[in-house]
Write an enzyme that holds these catalytic residues in place. Sequence first.
Site, PDB file in Angstrom:
ATOM      1  N   GLU A 178      79.076 -90.749 -31.984  1.00 19.23           N
ATOM      2  CA  GLU A 178      77.840 -89.606 -32.365  1.00 19.23           C
ATOM      3  C   GLU A 178      76.618 -90.125 -31.413  1.00 19.23           C
ATOM      4  OE1 GLU A 178      80.867 -88.712 -33.942  1.00 19.23           O
ATOM      5  OE2 GLU A 178      80.163 -90.805 -34.622  1.00 19.23           O
ATOM      6  N   ASN A 212      86.313 -88.405 -31.072  1.00 19.15           N
ATOM      7  CA  ASN A 212      85.741 -87.167 -30.667  1.00 19.15           C
ATOM      8  C   ASN A 212      85.112 -87.405 -29.395  1.00 19.15           C
ATOM      9  OD1 ASN A 212      83.746 -88.642 -32.653  1.00 19.15           O
ATOM     10  ND2 ASN A 212      82.429 -87.109 -31.421  1.00 19.15           N
ATOM     11  N   ASP A 246      84.962 -82.336 -34.749  1.00 18.47           N
ATOM     12  CA  ASP A 246      85.074 -83.758 -35.070  1.00 18.47           C
ATOM     13  C   ASP A 246      86.318 -84.348 -35.479  1.00 18.47           C
ATOM     14  OD1 ASP A 246      83.820 -86.363 -34.947  1.00 18.47           O
ATOM     15  OD2 ASP A 246      83.178 -86.235 -36.909  1.00 18.47           O
TER      16      ASP A 246
END
Length: 599
Positions: A194, A278, A320
């Site tokens: 992230e 991801n 995701d």
Amino acid sequence: MRKFLLLSCVGAAALLANGATFANDELIQLSKDPKQWVMPTGDYANHRFSKLDQINSDNVRRLVPVWTFSTGVLRGHEGGPLVIGNVMYISTPFPNIVYALDLNHDGKIIWKYEPKQDPNVIPVMCCDTVTRGVAYGAGKIFLYQADTTLVALKAETGAVVWSVKNGDPSKGETGTSAPQVVKDKILVGISGGEFGVRGSLTAYDLKTGKKVWRGYSMGPDSDTLIDPARTTSLGKPVGPDSGTNTWKGDQWKIGGGTTWGWYAFDPELNLVYYGSGNPSTWNPKQRPGDNRWSMTVWARDADTGVAKWVYQMTPHDEWDYDGVNEMILTNQEMRKVLVHFDRNGFGYTIDRETGEPLVAEKYDPAVNWATKVDLDKNSKTYGRPLGVKKYSTEQNGEDVNTQGICPAALGSKDEQPAAYSPDTGLFYIPTNHVCMDYEPFHVSYTAGQPYVGATLSMYPPPGEPNMGNFTAWDAKTGKIVWQKKELFSVWSGALATAGNLVFYGTLEGYLKAVDARTGDELYMFKTPSGIIGNVSTYEHNGKQYVAVLSGVGGWAGIGLAAGLTKPTEGLGAVGGYAALSNYTALGGQLTVFALPPSF
């Protein structure tokens, strides 16, 4: 206690003196002893199965807590204890304290190691300040700290043998996974998808901490350790530049694909198996292409790191659905396979020698983002999921809220490891039963700052009150055998035993035991805080024990752990799990169970 520790360390040293690979042999032998629990997942195959049967389906109702230990730390306790001889080793969330506890004296502290870390690492840990446990090998305990420092400690004293930094938290790189000892190496991944972190798996020398090899999830062949002519995908060579040619420009440099899950090892094939996460960002419009090799099952040579095969489960991810969950190694009809329950909601059975997908079926009936995975070798979409346009965040576009996608971003299952019982032939899956709304937006990259680009909301499937299931799965047929509903996601690692039992914990804090064949609930006990830790078992002085850490947190419990209240915070989990505060509170405790003295 000290006698055992001395023998363990001296024995390991003698083995290493005769050849580096014997550190691996020591672990293999120890993992065959059900009295001990020597790896985070029990063994190299990630079975999380114990041959102990003193506690069984006939008497488990009489199980009682016999001693407890407070870790002194709140936040999510996502690991589990190791048991080597007469000593138990546990670790905590940040600041990642390690305790060695004396099993001869109800967990008396033998030694404690508390690293000094910069607290600025906490804001770049996306989904709580968790760690998934320590590893053991060659007389050492290995800790992977939040700040990416890998530390080797003497198992007998806790003294530091060596340490090495694996990443840079200022760029969003953190450490949350449990290390894995393989042969003469210790393996660690990296977290931070992230934050635009490029994922990698790194092998360090067990004796010295020197880096031996590092394989990235994307990038040039020299970075990914892919041989264009010999590394295969779906049975064919991947060709040159496979880690860059499905990316636009240099987007691969901040491409994600982090590696914070679990690692399996097949000593006969000399292959390490794991998954990558991801692609970055969560806005699919900003990264056209398949984004290889994010969302991929990897098979790497343990000595060199060179990839033998890769299989990308969710090309060009739009939701995701990280591919980091554990690979469970079994044999089926003379064929070596691995079984993987992916975040995307499909349970895969894959030939682990070749990478050929054999079975891919939904292990949660709510999954709707794709109709199936195409397993027709003659099809142009062979190996790929067939998506439903309605739930495509790519097709619907930026600043559009795509609603009703199942599963949610945390998947039908996250990292919480499943168990496999050779007695029943079934896999036991702790799952999430959660859907989401997903609105991508344009985001710019700044090193060390969140690089998400999506707003999410989470909730149970329409008309259903439960957000979790505990599921028994037949990997040969790809079918659910039985399923037990839970109010919240089951975020605890499962444990199967020869006593016809499966144990798991719930977010409310219950340790539960169910019949391995029927799923009937046989036992439950409320611990002081929600359980996101992994259940383990061992035998000491002729008596079987079951142990679990409680301490609510992790992604599902991030609202409680971090004090967040806005529904879309915690990447959408805060709103979905808001009711959890009615059932539990922060904590940090080890609880150990056994049968009463009369048994």
